[in-house]
Design a protein around this motif. Structure first.
Motif, PDB file in Angstrom:
ATOM      1  N   ASP A 262       0.812  -1.212   0.000  1.00 15.44           N
ATOM      2  CA  ASP A 262       0.000   0.000   0.000  1.00 15.44           C
ATOM      3  C   ASP A 262       0.851   1.269   0.000  1.00 15.44           C
ATOM      4  O   ASP A 262       0.356   2.343  -0.350  1.00 15.44           O
ATOM      5  N   PHE A 263       2.121   1.160   0.398  1.00 14.40           N
ATOM      6  CA  PHE A 263       2.966   2.348   0.434  1.00 14.40           C
ATOM      7  C   PHE A 263       3.307   2.848  -0.979  1.00 14.40           C
ATOM      8  O   PHE A 263       3.684   4.012  -1.133  1.00 14.40           O
ATOM      9  N   ASN A 264       3.191   1.991  -1.971  1.00 20.20           N
ATOM     10  CA  ASN A 264       3.521   2.355  -3.360  1.00 20.20           C
ATOM     11  C   ASN A 264       2.658   1.502  -4.296  1.00 20.20           C
ATOM     12  O   ASN A 264       3.112   0.493  -4.817  1.00 20.20           O
ATOM     13  N   PRO A 265       1.397   1.880  -4.486  1.00 22.37           N
ATOM     14  CA  PRO A 265       0.458   1.019  -5.207  1.00 22.37           C
ATOM     15  C   PRO A 265       0.749   0.842  -6.695  1.00 22.37           C
ATOM     16  O   PRO A 265       0.371  -0.174  -7.274  1.00 22.37           O
ATOM     17  N   VAL A 266       1.422   1.802  -7.333  1.00 15.29           N
ATOM     18  CA  VAL A 266       1.749   1.677  -8.752  1.00 15.29           C
ATOM     19  C   VAL A 266       3.254   1.866  -8.925  1.00 15.29           C
ATOM     20  O   VAL A 266       3.808   2.914  -8.557  1.00 15.29           O
ATOM     21  N   LEU A 267       3.911   0.846  -9.461  1.00 19.39           N
ATOM     22  CA  LEU A 267       5.354   0.875  -9.695  1.00 19.39           C
ATOM     23  C   LEU A 267       5.624   0.531 -11.149  1.00 19.39           C
ATOM     24  O   LEU A 267       5.140  -0.486 -11.654  1.00 19.39           O
ATOM     25  N   LEU A 268       6.383   1.386 -11.812  1.00 18.72           N
ATOM     26  CA  LEU A 268       6.798   1.148 -13.194  1.00 18.72           C
ATOM     27  C   LEU A 268       8.270   0.790 -13.206  1.00 18.72           C
ATOM     28  O   LEU A 268       9.109   1.522 -12.661  1.00 18.72           O
ATOM     29  N   LYS A 269       8.611  -0.347 -13.841  1.00 24.44           N
ATOM     30  CA  LYS A 269       9.991  -0.814 -13.898  1.00 24.44           C
ATOM     31  C   LYS A 269      10.432  -0.836 -15.367  1.00 24.44           C
ATOM     32  O   LYS A 269      10.061  -1.742 -16.118  1.00 24.44           O
ATOM     33  N   PRO A 270      11.201   0.169 -15.807  1.00 23.49           N
ATOM     34  CA  PRO A 270      11.569   0.270 -17.220  1.00 23.49           C
ATOM     35  C   PRO A 270      12.333  -0.951 -17.728  1.00 23.49           C
ATOM     36  O   PRO A 270      13.282  -1.415 -17.089  1.00 23.49           O
ATOM     37  N   GLU A 271      11.903  -1.458 -18.884  1.00 26.81           N
ATOM     38  CA  GLU A 271      12.587  -2.558 -19.556  1.00 26.81           C
ATOM     39  C   GLU A 271      13.366  -2.063 -20.772  1.00 26.81           C
ATOM     40  O   GLU A 271      14.434  -2.579 -21.078  1.00 26.81           O
ATOM     41  N   THR A 272      12.796  -1.092 -21.485  1.00 23.16           N
ATOM     42  CA  THR A 272      13.455  -0.443 -22.608  1.00 23.16           C
ATOM     43  C   THR A 272      13.161   1.057 -22.480  1.00 23.16           C
ATOM     44  O   THR A 272      12.511   1.490 -21.529  1.00 23.16           O
ATOM     45  N   ASP A 273      13.629   1.839 -23.441  1.00 23.00           N
ATOM     46  CA  ASP A 273      13.365   3.276 -23.392  1.00 23.00           C
ATOM     47  C   ASP A 273      11.886   3.590 -23.550  1.00 23.00           C
ATOM     48  O   ASP A 273      11.437   4.675 -23.184  1.00 23.00           O
ATOM     49  N   LYS A 274      11.112   2.659 -24.101  1.00 22.14           N
ATOM     50  CA  LYS A 274       9.715   2.936 -24.380  1.00 22.14           C
ATOM     51  C   LYS A 274       8.749   1.955 -23.731  1.00 22.14           C
ATOM     52  O   LYS A 274       7.550   2.035 -23.950  1.00 22.14           O
ATOM     53  N   ARG A 275       9.252   1.026 -22.947  1.00 21.42           N
ATOM     54  CA  ARG A 275       8.373   0.025 -22.347  1.00 21.42           C
ATOM     55  C   ARG A 275       8.782  -0.255 -20.910  1.00 21.42           C
ATOM     56  O   ARG A 275       9.967  -0.232 -20.575  1.00 21.42           O
ATOM     57  N   ALA A 276       7.789  -0.499 -20.067  1.00 27.63           N
ATOM     58  CA  ALA A 276       8.050  -0.789 -18.663  1.00 27.63           C
ATOM     59  C   ALA A 276       7.101  -1.863 -18.168  1.00 27.63           C
ATOM     60  O   ALA A 276       5.985  -2.009 -18.668  1.00 27.63           O
TER      61      ALA A 276
END
Length: 495
Positions: free
Chosen positions: A74-88
């Protein structure tokens, strides 16, 4: 119980939002308040495993520590982890739900606001105060539509905002005044004041600057925070900090680590960097790995095949292989472990672009990427010394082969990791192992170094959090700042 809340936003990235949120969390805890951190949306490949099995940004794990809490999704409900310059990879409530192109995410991120609010409301029902960290800057008005990280969240939840400017970067007056200028008036009305961060020298020399900002924005200043040395002892979440030159300690054991393009969980290096007997060097792209390195460490990555290709583009594969053939030590952690093997196959593209490639061939193992992601805290024992290790796993892929018969760790009765026949090449999926003091000392001694028997990494982090809180409390009108916190649903007074 419904908590009060206060949000910290910044004039840009890396202005100190994360560490100031941690400082305010520790100050609130020391005042006897039940406090929790919150970041609606984070973008980082540095993640922490929660006991529930989910993952959050490591900055929120540090903030949780400042609150005296265990990490929670709940402390960080949405996390984006980059895989390429245009995709995560998109992680919601701690669970990876798939990879997404940036344009698609930007067009649909507003759909995640209800999920964000679910987490926020659970925290608000359980604590006295919530310290909220924004992402990037609200001045990026091209990203305002469907925003869930800054003013979009502040307006939806009804929480006041304190804006942070970094004077060390230069242009802090323009950054703060410019933010007021470009914001929609309803967004600007959510900002109740500002802080100046990372001031070097006598703060009185900036009194006229503070006055100018206050006059041009109608926002009060709550303090000018000096450059606090304690921040150098805390784990950093953003890879941008690796771009800054760092003084080498001159220790007798030299460790070199290539800076991969999608490097993840690089705070695994922090306990080693704090050892007086270690000279630690991040090797930037375009530069060879130093020939006088005693140990090369390949850290984790969000895209193993992608970073393996990047590593080869830099010529680092030749440096690493030559180092190993010359009797040097090599350690691979998570994605770095996978690279040390003979082959990596990712036919379905679960860790980046689909494909397969030969690894560096230093360990007799192979890795097959799978759709299942292992995310969990982990306790283990060193297979050589029996030393206890507390860490965590965050990885996809299954690694098998002859060298796994010589594991690095015993993980709840199961073997984990691999070592070469001569013991100089090692690989593991276990993050955070070097934070365990006995294991770190034993490992450094096996590598030919000398460890500080009196250094406790966990105690050093706690001490740094307290020193950080002391520094912020001494330079900020905390009572006034905390008095701005409001229960959700707050709206600014017109005019």
């Amino acid at each position: 119980m419904t908590a009060k809340a206060l949000m910290l936003q910044g004039t840009g990235s890396d202005v100190g939002k994360s560490v100031l949120t941690a400082a305010l969390c520790r100050i609130a805890k020391r005042r006897g308040l039940s406090v929790a951190p919150f970041k609606p949306q984070n973008m980082s490949n540095n993640a922490a495993a929660c006991a529930s099995g989910g993952e959050i940004g490591r900055a929120q794990a540090l903030q949780a520590l400042a609150c005296g809490l265990e990490p929670h999704t709940d402390f960080n409900p949405v996390l984006l982890k980059p895989e390429t310059d245009k995709r995560a990879q998109l992680v919601v409530h701690g669970k990876a739900i798939g990879a997404m192109e940036a344009a698609h995410y930007m067009a649909h991120r507003g759909d995640l606001m209800d999920r964000v609010m679910e987490s926020f409301e659970r925290l608000a029902a359980a604590h006295d105060i919530i310290m909220i960290e924004g992402a990037g800057s609200p001045a990026e008005i091209n990203l305002r539509a469907r925003d869930i990280a800054n003013m979009g969240f502040a307006r939806r939840a009804g929480v006041p905002v304190c804006l942070i400017g970094d004077i060390d970067k230069g242009g802090v007056i323009a950054g703060l005044v410019g933010t007021k200028t470009v914001l929609d008036p309803a967004d600007a009305a959510m900002i109740t004041g500002f802080l100046i961060n990372k001031f070097r020298g006598d703060p009185a020399l900036f009194d006229d600057g503070v006055t100018a900002i206050e006059e041009k924005t109608d926002w009060p200043c709550f303090g000018v925070i000096p450059w606090l040395k304690a921040t150098s002892h805390l784990p950093a979440e953003d890879a941008v900090v690796l771009e800054r030159p760092a003084a080498l300690s001159g220790g007798q054991l030299k460790i070199a680590a290539p800076m991969l393009s999608r490097m993840a969980n690089f705070d695994d290096a922090d306990p080693l960097k704090q050892e007086a007997g270690v000279e630690f060097e991040w090797v930037r792209p375009g530069r060879p790995i130093p020939r006088d390195a005693d140990v090369i460490i390949l850290f984790g990555t969000k895209s193993t095949l992608g970073d393996l290709g990047f590593l080869r583009e830099q010529g680092w594969d030749h440096d690493i292989i030559a180092h190993a053939r010359g009797g040097g030590r090599v350690l691979g952690i998570c994605g770095g472990y996978q690279m040390l093997g003979k082959r990596i196959a990712d036919p379905d593209g679960v860790d980046g672009e689909p494909g397969e490639a030969p690894g560096l061939g230093l360990l007799n193992v192979e890795t097959q990427m799978t759709g299942r992601k292992q995310v969990a805290p982990a306790s283990a024992h060193c297979s050589q010394t029996g030393a206890f290790v507390s860490g965590y796993e965050i990885h996809t892929g299954r690694t098998t082969g002859q060298d796994t018969a010589r594991p690095m760790f015993d993980l709840a009765g199961a073997i984990e990791g691999a070592r070469s026949a001569n013991g100089r090449i090692e690989g593991t999926y276990l993050h955070g192992a070097f934070s365990s003091d006995v294991f770190r000392r034993d490992w450094l001694q096996r590598a030919g170094g000398v460890a500080d028997a009196g250094y406790s990494h966990a105690a050093a982090i706690e001490r740094a959090l307290d020193e950080l809180a002391d520094g912020v409390e001494a330079s900020v009108d905390i009572d006034r700042l905390f008095s701005l916190a409001r229960q959700p649903g707050w709206k600014p007074t017109p005019g």
